[in-house]
Design an enzyme around this catalytic site. Structure first.
Site, PDB file in Angstrom:
ATOM      1  N   PRO A   2       0.784  -1.114  -0.297  1.00 27.33           N
ATOM      2  CA  PRO A   2       0.401  -0.132  -0.643  1.00 27.33           C
ATOM      3  C   PRO A   2       0.805   1.356   0.201  1.00 27.33           C
ATOM      4  CG  PRO A   2      -0.858  -1.542   1.279  1.00 27.33           C
ATOM      5  CD  PRO A   2       0.404  -1.733   1.515  1.00 27.33           C
ATOM      6  N   GLU A   3       0.485   2.173  -0.867  1.00 32.00           N
ATOM      7  CA  GLU A   3       1.457   3.348  -1.419  1.00 32.00           C
ATOM      8  C   GLU A   3       0.895   4.637  -0.861  1.00 32.00           C
ATOM      9  OE1 GLU A   3       3.808   3.496  -4.999  1.00 32.00           O
ATOM     10  OE2 GLU A   3       3.877   1.725  -4.820  1.00 32.00           O
TER      11      GLU A   3
END
Ligand SMILES: [Zn+2]
Length: 284
Positions: A2-3
């Site tokens: 997850p960015e």
């Protein structure tokens, strides 16, 4: 995994779902995933959700915070009688009956709804912190500017990075101390969009290049957020719709396929220890 856009999607979803809810109990299924005491948060009400880089904070009305990092495989899933909201690392736990094998923490709310912190690989965490402890987290103190905050366009990377001229541009973009929230996906996409080869040393990145990197980063992050963040499959947003993972991606995970600009074959190489996608015609 997850960015910034994925964590932003978690933030927006939880803002609309758990603000105002009172925590009635907490189940800690994996002690290593939860630092703090349950008694510090039980009975408190959620005031707000915020994001800094790839980290998320849940502020409570007793002044405590549930500071959360999803790291590689973390996800947050909210369930009530009517609603399923899941965001973060995409996998079947987003739609499975919960808890499942990846569930590490369950936060129960007064209305019987629940927030599940799932994390297959257990690198993620929730830390209960006072406001003072939160602002003093070394991780936060050293974090670079937010790409979507006011002033980012004017931020001068050339002067802050003057001692790292030999480093390659990809490793610079992945460094959270340089810029917050960018990971492998968005680093590859931005370098493709700007025609910069990921191995190019920082010394050859001009002020003009930096200006294009900043503009392109803002554009790609906003596009991804508008599409619900990048997630592999079974991604479900706040409205229960499946997200459109990597719909925006022009180079990431497109190795072996034709470049959308020049038709050359996209290659996968290793840069900064990460699988890196590049068009050797468009990027130099
Ligand atoms: Zn190309």
């Amino acid at each position: 995994m997850p960015e910034l856009p994925e964590v932003e999607t978690v933030k927006t979803g939880l803002q609309s779902l758990i603000v105002g809810h009172t925590i009635s109990s907490v189940d800690i299924l994996n002690p290593g995933s939860f630092m703090g005491k349950k008694s510090q948060i039980v009975g408190s009400k959620v005031v707000s959700i915020s994001r800094r880089g790839k980290s998320l904070n849940i502020l409570l009305d007793n002044g405590m915070n549930i500071y959360t990092h999803l790291r590689m495989t973390g996800q947050l899933v909210y369930r009530s009688a009517e609603i399923n909201f899941a965001a973060g690392h995409p996998n079947d736990s987003m739609v499975n009956d919960l808890p499942d094998r990846s569930t590490r923490v369950i936060i129960h709310f007064g209305d019987n709804s629940k927030l599940f912190f799932n994390d297959q690989r257990k690198f993620g965490w929730m830390k209960v912190l006072t406001n003072q402890e939160l602002v003093n987290q070394p991780f936060l103190l050293s974090m670079g500017p937010e790409p979507l905050a006011d002033g980012f366009i004017a931020y001068d990377f050339k002067s802050t990075l003057k001692n790292r001229k030999k480093a390659n541009i990809k490793s610079i973009l992945l460094d959270q101390k340089v810029v917050a929230g960018v990971g492998n996906i968005y680093a590859d996409e931005v370098l493709f969009a700007t025609g910069i080869h990921p191995t190019r040393p920082l010394s050859s990145v001009s002020s003009k290049d930096w200006s294009r990197i900043k503009n392109s980063l803002i554009e790609i992050l906003n596009l991804s957020i508008s599409l619900g963040g990048s997630t592999d499959r079974n991604y479900v947003d706040a409205k229960g719709q499946k997200g459109s993972y990597l719909q925006f991606a022009k180079v990431f995970r497109r190795e072996g396929q034709e470049c959308l600009v020049c038709g050359n074959t996209i290659k996968k190489i290793r840069v900064a220890g990460r699988g890196t996608h590049v068009c050797t015609v468009c990027q130099s």
